[in-house]
Design a protein around this motif. Structure first.
Motif, PDB file in Angstrom:
ATOM      1  N   GLY A  44      61.303   7.571   5.992  1.00  0.00           N
ATOM      2  CA  GLY A  44      59.872   7.792   6.136  1.00  0.00           C
ATOM      3  C   GLY A  44      59.520   8.067   7.586  1.00  0.00           C
ATOM      4  O   GLY A  44      60.087   7.443   8.493  1.00  0.00           O
ATOM      5  N   ASN A  45      58.600   8.980   7.802  1.00  0.00           N
ATOM      6  CA  ASN A  45      58.204   9.385   9.153  1.00  0.00           C
ATOM      7  C   ASN A  45      56.998   8.571   9.615  1.00  0.00           C
ATOM      8  O   ASN A  45      55.912   8.686   9.050  1.00  0.00           O
ATOM      9  N   ALA A  46      57.178   7.768  10.648  1.00  0.00           N
ATOM     10  CA  ALA A  46      56.114   6.896  11.163  1.00  0.00           C
ATOM     11  C   ALA A  46      55.612   7.457  12.482  1.00  0.00           C
ATOM     12  O   ALA A  46      55.987   7.004  13.561  1.00  0.00           O
ATOM     13  N   ALA A  47      54.746   8.471  12.382  1.00  0.00           N
ATOM     14  CA  ALA A  47      54.201   9.110  13.575  1.00  0.00           C
ATOM     15  C   ALA A  47      52.688   8.979  13.648  1.00  0.00           C
ATOM     16  O   ALA A  47      52.133   8.582  14.672  1.00  0.00           O
ATOM     17  N   THR A  48      51.993   9.319  12.554  1.00  0.00           N
ATOM     18  CA  THR A  48      50.534   9.362  12.554  1.00  0.00           C
ATOM     19  C   THR A  48      49.923   7.971  12.674  1.00  0.00           C
ATOM     20  O   THR A  48      50.439   7.003  12.133  1.00  0.00           O
ATOM     21  N   GLU A  49      48.808   7.899  13.400  1.00  0.00           N
ATOM     22  CA  GLU A  49      48.029   6.666  13.489  1.00  0.00           C
ATOM     23  C   GLU A  49      46.589   6.957  13.085  1.00  0.00           C
ATOM     24  O   GLU A  49      46.113   8.085  13.233  1.00  0.00           O
ATOM     25  N   ASP A  50      45.907   5.949  12.581  1.00  0.00           N
ATOM     26  CA  ASP A  50      44.539   6.136  12.098  1.00  0.00           C
ATOM     27  C   ASP A  50      43.632   6.740  13.152  1.00  0.00           C
ATOM     28  O   ASP A  50      42.857   7.659  12.872  1.00  0.00           O
ATOM     29  N   GLU A  51      43.682   6.223  14.366  1.00  0.00           N
ATOM     30  CA  GLU A  51      42.759   6.681  15.405  1.00  0.00           C
ATOM     31  C   GLU A  51      43.238   7.948  16.098  1.00  0.00           C
ATOM     32  O   GLU A  51      42.439   8.780  16.522  1.00  0.00           O
ATOM     33  N   LYS A  53      51.397   2.377  12.074  1.00  0.00           N
ATOM     34  CA  LYS A  53      51.407   3.788  11.711  1.00  0.00           C
ATOM     35  C   LYS A  53      50.749   3.962  10.350  1.00  0.00           C
ATOM     36  O   LYS A  53      50.891   3.122   9.447  1.00  0.00           O
ATOM     37  N   ALA A  54      50.049   5.072  10.183  1.00  0.00           N
ATOM     38  CA  ALA A  54      49.337   5.349   8.927  1.00  0.00           C
ATOM     39  C   ALA A  54      49.962   6.546   8.224  1.00  0.00           C
ATOM     40  O   ALA A  54      50.674   7.344   8.835  1.00  0.00           O
ATOM     41  N   PHE A  55      49.685   6.672   6.933  1.00  0.00           N
ATOM     42  CA  PHE A  55      50.137   7.824   6.150  1.00  0.00           C
ATOM     43  C   PHE A  55      51.643   8.061   6.287  1.00  0.00           C
ATOM     44  O   PHE A  55      52.086   9.201   6.475  1.00  0.00           O
ATOM     45  N   GLY A  87      54.996   8.063  -2.296  1.00  0.00           N
ATOM     46  CA  GLY A  87      54.180   6.932  -1.896  1.00  0.00           C
ATOM     47  C   GLY A  87      53.973   6.879  -0.391  1.00  0.00           C
ATOM     48  O   GLY A  87      54.921   6.978   0.384  1.00  0.00           O
ATOM     49  N   ALA A  88      52.733   6.741   0.034  1.00  0.00           N
ATOM     50  CA  ALA A  88      52.414   6.615   1.459  1.00  0.00           C
ATOM     51  C   ALA A  88      51.772   5.254   1.712  1.00  0.00           C
ATOM     52  O   ALA A  88      51.087   4.709   0.848  1.00  0.00           O
ATOM     53  N   ALA A  89      52.003   4.723   2.897  1.00  0.00           N
ATOM     54  CA  ALA A  89      51.439   3.421   3.250  1.00  0.00           C
ATOM     55  C   ALA A  89      51.392   3.285   4.765  1.00  0.00           C
ATOM     56  O   ALA A  89      51.977   4.097   5.493  1.00  0.00           O
ATOM     57  N   ARG A  90      50.689   2.260   5.226  1.00  0.00           N
ATOM     58  CA  ARG A  90      50.732   1.919   6.646  1.00  0.00           C
ATOM     59  C   ARG A  90      51.962   1.050   6.907  1.00  0.00           C
ATOM     60  O   ARG A  90      52.331   0.232   6.078  1.00  0.00           O
ATOM     61  N   VAL A  91      52.546   1.252   8.061  1.00  0.00           N
ATOM     62  CA  VAL A  91      53.709   0.457   8.468  1.00  0.00           C
ATOM     63  C   VAL A  91      53.411  -0.154   9.827  1.00  0.00           C
ATOM     64  O   VAL A  91      53.047   0.558  10.771  1.00  0.00           O
ATOM     65  N   THR A  92      53.541  -1.470   9.919  1.00  0.00           N
ATOM     66  CA  THR A  92      53.265  -2.190  11.168  1.00  0.00           C
ATOM     67  C   THR A  92      54.563  -2.682  11.787  1.00  0.00           C
ATOM     68  O   THR A  92      55.416  -3.269  11.093  1.00  0.00           O
TER      69      THR A  92
END
Length: 381
Positions: free
Chosen positions: A123-130, A155-157, A209-214
């Protein structure tokens, strides 16, 4: 200039098309909370989609961008749901490509082997909500501590987050360095400090499936850094070049399948004593669907060819093809629903699902607005 595909290219695509059609097509519509199952993932791996452009040395197909796109197009046409091929493309292009070209050492090699075989899902963890499209505004940080980096941020999406075994994560290592202050990492899911949130309820692409990852105090060995420290921006842009060129091919396949269904419907549906295909308002709309599809296909094939040739205009060509393919997919989706009439609004026909799946294309991997900015810069504006 030869516009025909080779016998080998046709054969590879037909193998994917047959396998996906036999094993994944016709499954019932799924709930937005239902991610890709491991059995479904196994079909994609058997088709060679999980390692198409990864090196043969790690079990991949060793294919270039155009040949990879041809396989994704075949999967997009054969699968009645857009989520599975989208999940494979996100795994391969946003994660596999940067690990392939910027990863070093045995640890990254082992991850690539697992990804190529389908044993591991990425999974690609690049995008953030803000931050959104402004990747230089990301807030996630990675602080060097001896032989490790300590990652913190959300990270979002994150596509495939629910089932992912490894994440490609981007974080700021030097806040004062701007574009040169971000670094990229391959982070196994079992690393302490990772929390995956609940699945995000999306309009379409439900199997992806997409989710936020902390990441909270998440210690990642320096050996899992991709590229040099501060090279994360370049790593991200490189992977986006591949994703923007190749991933929209799934929409080419979906549009081809969609058009076949529309033609069959308008030929069989009768109104006012005639087949509705005999009405010019209908036949011209079908003609426009074919025009959009073929124009978009030529642009995508050209962008992938330029990428394979290492040409400097590849980035602008990928942006041009992405915006053309994805906006064509939305326009054709709307036409398909309209041409089906009231039945196009029903879940059972699949027309509305193709449209919902298409909506993500103009947002993911850089919005259409971002692509137009890249195209404009290519014109010197």
């Amino acid at each position: 200039m030869d516009f025909d595909l080779s016998t080998e290219q046709h054969g590879r695509a037909e193998r994917v098309r047959t396998l996906v059609r036999d094993r994944l097509r016709g499954t019932p519509p799924r709930d937005p909370d239902s991610p890709l199952t491991r059995d479904e993932w196994g079909v994609l791996a058997e088709a060679g989609l999980t390692g198409a452009c990864l090196p043969a040395s790690v079990g991949g197909g060793g294919l270039g961008a155009l040949d990879t796109a041809l396989l994704l197009e075949a999967a997009g046409s054969a699968c009645s749901h857009g989520g599975p091929p989208f999940a494979a493309a996100a795994h391969l292009l946003a994660c596999g490509v940067p690990m392939r070209d910027f990863g070093r050492g045995e640890a990254v090699g082992d991850l690539l082997r697992g990804m190529a075989s389908g044993a591991l899902l990425a999974g690609n963890a690049a995008t953030e909500d803000e931050a959104g499209s402004d990747v230089n505004a990301m807030a996630a940080t990675a602080e060097r501590d001896g032989q490790d980096y300590v990652l913190d941020g959300t990270k979002a999406f994150v596509s495939n987050a629910a089932e992912a075994d490894v994440f490609v994560a981007y974080a700021v290592t030097d806040p004062s360095a701007g574009f040169l202050g971000t670094s990229a990492f391959a982070v196994p899911r079992g690393t302490p400090g990772i929390t995956v949130g609940p699945p995000l309820r999306k309009a379409g692409l439900h199997a992806c499936g997409a989710a936020r990852v902390t990441f909270a105090g998440c210690r990642v060995p320096a050996a899992l850094r991709l590229g040099a420290e501060g090279q994360g921006g370049a790593v991200f842009q490189f992977s986006m070049g591949w994703e923007r060129a190749c991933l929209p091919a799934i929409y080419l396949g979906a549009m081809e399948d969609q058009l076949d269904q529309v033609v069959a419907h308008v030929r069989g549906r009768r109104q006012f004593g005639r087949r509705i295909s005999e009405f010019q308002a209908v036949s011209h709309r079908v003609a426009d669907m074919r025009r959009r599809l073929e124009g978009a296909r030529l642009l995508l094939y050209r962008a992938c060819w330029l990428l394979d040739e290492g040409r400097p205009e590849a980035a602008a060509a990928a942006a041009l093809s992405k915006v053309s393919v994805t906006e064509a997919a939305v326009a054709n989706g709307l036409d398909a629903v309209q041409l089906h009439g009231a039945s196009g609004y029903l879940v059972e026909t699949g027309a509305e699902e193709r449209l919902r799946d298409a909506l993500a294309g103009t947002l993911a991997s850089g919005t259409s607005e971002i692509q137009r900015e890249i195209i404009a810069r290519g014109e010197g504006l």
